[in-house]
Write a protein that holds these residues in place. Structure first.
Motif, short mmCIF file in Angstrom:
data_model
loop_
_atom_site.label_atom_id
_atom_site.label_comp_id
_atom_site.label_asym_id
_atom_site.label_seq_id
_atom_site.Cartn_x
_atom_site.Cartn_y
_atom_site.Cartn_z
N ASN B 2 67.35 -19.51 20.19
CA ASN B 2 66.37 -19.54 19.11
C ASN B 2 64.94 -19.64 19.65
OD1 ASN B 2 65.60 -22.25 19.58
ND2 ASN B 2 67.32 -23.00 18.36
N ALA B 3 63.98 -19.60 18.72
CA ALA B 3 62.57 -19.51 19.14
C ALA B 3 62.13 -20.71 19.97
CB ALA B 3 61.69 -19.38 17.90
N VAL B 4 62.61 -21.91 19.58
CA VAL B 4 62.19 -23.11 20.31
C VAL B 4 62.77 -23.10 21.73
CG1 VAL B 4 62.24 -25.63 20.35
CG2 VAL B 4 61.97 -24.43 18.20
N GLN B 5 64.05 -22.70 21.82
CA GLN B 5 64.67 -22.65 23.16
C GLN B 5 63.97 -21.61 24.03
OE1 GLN B 5 68.57 -21.86 21.66
NE2 GLN B 5 69.29 -23.93 22.04
N LEU B 6 63.64 -20.47 23.42
CA LEU B 6 62.95 -19.42 24.18
C LEU B 6 61.59 -19.93 24.66
CD1 LEU B 6 62.93 -16.44 25.08
CD2 LEU B 6 61.84 -15.88 22.92
N ALA B 7 60.85 -20.56 23.74
CA ALA B 7 59.54 -21.11 24.12
C ALA B 7 59.71 -22.14 25.23
CB ALA B 7 58.88 -21.76 22.90
N THR B 8 60.74 -22.96 25.12
CA THR B 8 60.97 -24.00 26.12
C THR B 8 61.23 -23.40 27.49
OG1 THR B 8 61.92 -25.37 24.39
CG2 THR B 8 62.36 -26.05 26.64
N VAL B 9 62.10 -22.40 27.53
CA VAL B 9 62.46 -21.77 28.81
C VAL B 9 61.23 -21.11 29.45
CG1 VAL B 9 63.77 -19.87 29.83
CG2 VAL B 9 64.88 -21.42 28.24
N LEU B 10 60.51 -20.32 28.65
CA LEU B 10 59.36 -19.59 29.21
C LEU B 10 58.25 -20.54 29.65
CD1 LEU B 10 59.19 -16.52 26.77
CD2 LEU B 10 60.08 -16.58 29.10
N LEU B 11 57.98 -21.52 28.81
CA LEU B 11 56.91 -22.47 29.17
C LEU B 11 57.32 -23.32 30.37
CD1 LEU B 11 55.64 -23.59 25.67
CD2 LEU B 11 54.28 -22.51 27.44
N ALA B 12 58.60 -23.68 30.43
CA ALA B 12 59.06 -24.49 31.57
C ALA B 12 58.89 -23.71 32.87
CB ALA B 12 60.52 -24.89 31.37
N TRP B 13 59.19 -22.41 32.84
CA TRP B 13 59.00 -21.61 34.06
C TRP B 13 57.51 -21.53 34.43
CZ3 TRP B 13 56.35 -16.80 34.09
CH2 TRP B 13 56.23 -16.25 35.37
N ALA B 14 56.70 -21.19 33.43
CA ALA B 14 55.27 -21.01 33.73
C ALA B 14 54.66 -22.32 34.24
CB ALA B 14 54.53 -20.53 32.48
N PHE B 15 55.02 -23.44 33.61
CA PHE B 15 54.51 -24.74 34.08
C PHE B 15 55.05 -25.05 35.47
CE2 PHE B 15 53.06 -25.86 29.82
CZ PHE B 15 51.94 -26.60 30.12
N GLY B 16 56.32 -24.71 35.68
CA GLY B 16 56.95 -25.00 36.96
C GLY B 16 56.26 -24.32 38.13
N VAL B 17 55.64 -23.17 37.88
CA VAL B 17 54.88 -22.50 38.95
C VAL B 17 53.42 -22.94 38.93
CG1 VAL B 17 54.24 -20.26 39.93
CG2 VAL B 17 56.43 -20.52 38.78
N HIS B 18 52.87 -23.01 37.73
CA HIS B 18 51.43 -23.31 37.59
C HIS B 18 51.07 -24.69 38.14
CE1 HIS B 18 47.47 -23.59 35.76
NE2 HIS B 18 47.83 -24.64 35.04
N ILE B 19 51.85 -25.68 37.76
CA ILE B 19 51.46 -27.05 38.08
C ILE B 19 51.44 -27.32 39.60
CG2 ILE B 19 52.17 -29.49 37.87
CD1 ILE B 19 50.66 -28.53 35.41
N PRO B 20 52.49 -26.96 40.36
CA PRO B 20 52.39 -27.20 41.81
C PRO B 20 51.20 -26.47 42.44
CG PRO B 20 54.64 -26.67 41.22
CD PRO B 20 53.82 -26.45 40.00
#
Lengths: 451, 412
Positions: B2-20
């Motif tokens: 669903n939309a929330v899960q999709l948002a969670t997955v995509l944002l988690a990836w982007a944050f996972g690269v961006h933050i380090p």
């Protein structure tokens, strides 16, 4: 125009200048990156080290434009969130797909371009390195493809996209949504009309950047002639002439037909059809239909509240069409000159105007390309005012009804307090960033043996 | 999905690269002038400074671009939230981006260009000024994180003309800084960034067996700043316990007593992140132990493990902080919920809470989620592309660190 539909003028100017500056940086990146790949291809085919040096130089220049351009893109993006915050809802509800695909392009550019520069000479087989560069250049073009598809949708509403005016606002902020009638409809962001707009824009970017590079190279070649500069010019100028011809005769014509279909008011404004009611206009009719008998609705047929500004013919006919035509002619003359065709009998007149043709080229190419680009951008973006996602439908009683989302309270951030000093500060940044990129390129070239 | 899960997955990836990436930028930008200053008499760290500065230049734009990717995901997946956040917090975004693009970028470029052409002391001073301006970026962005933890300074005003029945209003932007979760969050961020960057410097130099003096200094900095960052993290958790109970519940695994039993269902988190939180503690301790061990024994394996554990630590902590908000995009404070219930009725308070949930913000107008559910291959393809480019970012970092300036060549 005082319809109450519009956002503050200052906000429009901020966005306009910011987008123009970003377009300049993006165009320069696309042009320099493409030329680097072309130059490396020629090096690999011929073994000529001059092409290798040119490719490497342009790859680094492309990296500079990419770095500053990406940072500036972030500024433009946050400008969108801050100034036109309600446009974000439209992105999410209907226009999201190109932005999503843009991420692939973004990654291709920002990750591959540095790898391309940092791996120079590290591959045993140079064609592998060239492939890396090709992917980076395709990333640049794909990025332009996606962003231009969004800009196309603002001027021509994609098929299947419906504007929903909410019965009540959400939190006094969100008033409109743009939704496709089916999930697959999102792909209509790339319908053929959008593709005409997209390729028109991509060619414009290449023409602008290659004109600038050619102008600077001619200036440099006249001061200190070198074979590699001549080689660069002999590659760039015929390509430039060809691109301008395709832009004007093919894509420009198709673009005009789309404007006629989607926004007849814009057509009236840019062509200067300043009358009320239907009237035959032989010139426009010939260009649009191939005969001289068709009638067009005049600019004053629509209410004043939705009419774009009257100065548009100056930008469209004066800057874009005349500037573009002159640029094409100049580029053709230079092509003939640098291939030595003025020595052929019958073409000797080219040699007689050398001083004007070649001496004036550095200024003319840059100026005409800039004028044509500004003219095109203003025609496209101001011509659709005061709406985005413009569409028109026939009306029994009068001119076609032109509709869209007003560029005003439905898009503008209602909580924003834009003071003149704040705007002045942003203007300064918007102008300083391209200047910074150009200065960095100057510093880089100054430090290299190849200038 | 669903939309929330999709948002969670995509944002988690982007944050996972961006933050380090941005953590290394932030940490390095403070570390470099400190190392320069320490080298002003004997120049002992200057060679290392040049190498690290090259990394900074290469990675600043890449880190920024991943930040832009986060924004695109936010606009695409949570359009209503991004719209409201833009409208409400525009001075915060504007300040962050003005400093990030208009001030920090040219300053970093100038600092890099003048490296070696100024005395180390003066250049270090320029470096500290640059670091100060660059720090405004996380200072502003972390304020947004604090607002979604606990919207201090944001008022809910009942409005019958609004589709959701209320408006969110910020009357005084300075009041946003009164957020109790903000000071520990920004402190943990700054201290953690310096610790992380120095841990990486120590481990990378330890692995390659170069610049032992710089590695030793970085090891000490990493340990001390890491400890301080951990203490700030504890402080942050305490504030979450009182002011963002959904997050505390997700992280600690049990309902904090600050949530009345009657509101338990309203504040129940989507995920239990106890294991991830425990992993963060374990990774922190492991990284510290590896830092100490790598100072005593030369082992490439120890240093390689240290690089991985410190990166995993940063990613884990950020993901916990991100996911702990769910089901909310903005967590409604308990006190505000009680106040709204007593003033306008329970149903209105519940309506506000529902409107602030991620599912409302995501699914109300989400074209991308509909498209992906119709064409799931797009998502799988995206995942493959994103994984590939994450690997390529690492390749790019390696190339930037190992790059040598070529000798110029005269063309014919």
């Amino acid at each position: 125009m005082s319809s109450g539909l519009e956002a503050p003028l200052l906000a429009r100017w901020l966005s306009g200048v910011g987008i123009m500056s970003h377009l300049l940086l993006a165009s320069m990146f696309i042009g320099t990156m493409t030329f680097a790949v072309v130059a490396e291809y020629r090096h690999l085919r011929t073994g000529d080290q001059d092409w290798n040096a040119l490719a490497r130089t342009f790859a680094v220049i492309a990296t500079i434009f990419l770095g500053v351009g990406a940072a500036f893109g972030t500024l433009v993006e946050f400008g969108l969130v801050v100034l036109w915050s309600n446009f974000v809802t439209l992105i999410g509800s209907g226009l999201v797909l190109p932005f999503y695909f843009e991420l692939y392009a973004f990654l291709m550019e920002v990750v591959i371009v540095p790898i391309y520069v940092l791996t120079w000479g590290r591959f045993r087989n140079g064609w592998y390195h060239w492939l890396v560069g090709l992917v980076a250049a395709l990333g640049a073009l794909y990025s332009a493809f996606n962003i231009l598809s969004v800009m196309a949708s603002l001027s021509m509403r994609p098929p299947g996209l419906e504007i929903v005016q909410l019965p009540q606002s959400i939190g006094q902020v969100i008033r409109y949504a743009a939704v496709f009638t089916s999930p697959a409809g999102a792909l209509n962001m790339f319908w053929w009309g959008a593709e005409v707009f997209i390729f028109h824009g991509i060619l414009a970017a290449l023409i602008l950047s290659w004109s600038g590079i050619a102008g600077i190279t001619i200036y440099s070649h006249r001061r200190s002639p070198r074979p590699y500069k001549l080689k660069a010019l002999r590659t760039m100028l015929p390509a430039l002439t060809g691109l301008i011809a395709i832009e004007g005769f093919v894509l420009g014509h198709l673009q005009g037909e789309l404007v006629l279909q989607f926004d007849p008011l814009k057509l009236a404004a840019i062509e200067g059809l300043f009358w009320s009611g239907l009237r035959v206009d032989p010139v426009t009719s010939f260009l649009a239909y191939g005969d001289t008998t068709h009638a067009f609705w005049g600019y004053f047929s629509w209410p004043a509240s939705i009419r774009p500004p009257q100065f548009l013919p100056a930008f469209y006919l004066g800057f874009m069409v005349a500037g573009g035509a002159l640029l094409g002619a100049w580029s053709l003359g230079l092509t003939l000159y640098y291939y030595g065709l003025h020595r052929i009998r019958g073409l000797g007149w080219i040699g007689r105007i050398e001083r004007l043709l070649v001496g004036g080229a550095p200024y003319a190419l840059v100026l005409l390309a800039a004028l044509a680009s500004v003219g095109g951008a203003v025609t496209s973006e101001v011509g659709r005012q005061p709406f985005i996602l413009v569409d028109s439908s026939p009306s029994a009683a009068g001119p076609p009804q032109v509709t869209g989302i007003p560029v005003g309270p439905g898009l503008y951030n209602p909580t924003l307090a834009l003071t003149p000093w704040l705007a002045a500060l942003v203007f300064a940044v918007e102008i300083a960033m391209p200047a910074l990129a150009i200065y960095m390129v100057y510093l880089y070239l100054k430090g290299r043996a190849i200038e | 999905m669903n939309a929330v899960q999709l948002a969670t997955v995509l944002l988690a990836w982007a944050f996972g690269v961006h933050i380090p990436l941005v953590y290394t930028v932030l940490g390095i930008i403070w570390t470099l002038p400190a190392l320069e200053y320490a080298s002003r008499r004997d120049g002992r760290h200057l060679e290392a400074v040049r190498g690290i500065a090259r990394y900074l230049i290469a990675i600043y734009a890449v880190g920024g671009v991943f930040g832009t990717i986060v924004t695109v995901f936010l606009a695409g997946m949570l359009p209503v939230f991004t719209n409201l956040a833009g409208a409400l917090l525009w001075p915060v975004w504007a300040t962050a981006i003005a400093f990030g693009v208009a001030v920090a970028l040219p300053l970093i470029g100038y600092w890099y260009r003048t490296l070696g052409s100024m005395s180390p002391g003066r250049h270090a001073a320029l470096g500290f000024v640059t670091a100060g301006f660059t720090t405004v970026i996380p200072v502003m962005f972390r304020l947004v994180f604090a607002v979604v933890n606990y919207p201090a300074g944001v008022e809910v005003v009942k409005d019958t003309s609004s589709l959701v029945g209320f408006d969110l209003v910020v009357r005084d932007y300075w009041s946003l800084f009164s957020n109790p979760t903000y000071p520990p969050l920004i402190l943990a961020t700054l201290l953690g960034a310096v610790a992380f960057a120095n841990a990486l410097i120590a481990f990378v130099y330890g692995y390659r067996g170069i610049h032992p003096e710089t590695a030793s200094a970085s090891r000490r900095i990493a340990l001390s700043f890491g400890a301080a960052s951990a203490l700030s993290g504890v402080w942050y958790l305490v504030e979450l316990y009182y002011y963002a109970p959904t997050m505390a519940w997700a992280i600690l695994g049990s309902r904090p007593p600050t949530i009345p039993a009657a509101l338990a269902q309203v504040y129940e988190p989507t995920y239990s992140l106890v294991a991830e939180f425990a992993a963060a503690i374990a990774l922190g301790l492991l990284s510290a132990a590896l830092l100490v061990a790598s100072g005593r024994a030369r082992s490439r394996a120890l240093n390689a493990l240290g690089i991985m554990s410190s990166i995993a630590l940063v990613i884990d902590v950020e993901e916990v902080n991100l996911l702990a908000h769910l089901p909310y995009a903005i967590i409604p404070p308990v006190s505000a919920a009680e106040g709204l219930a007593s003033e306008y009725g329970v149903s209105f308070a519940l309506a506000v809470a529902k409107a602030l949930s991620a599912s409302t913000m995501a699914t109300t107008l989400d074209e991308l989620a509909s498209f992906v559910s119709e064409f799931p291959a797009v998502l799988y393809f995206s995942m493959a592309v994103f994984a590939l480019f994450t690997a390529l970012v690492l390749v790019g970092i390696y190339l930037a660190l190992s790059w040598r300036r070529p000798a110029p060549r005269e063309a014919s």
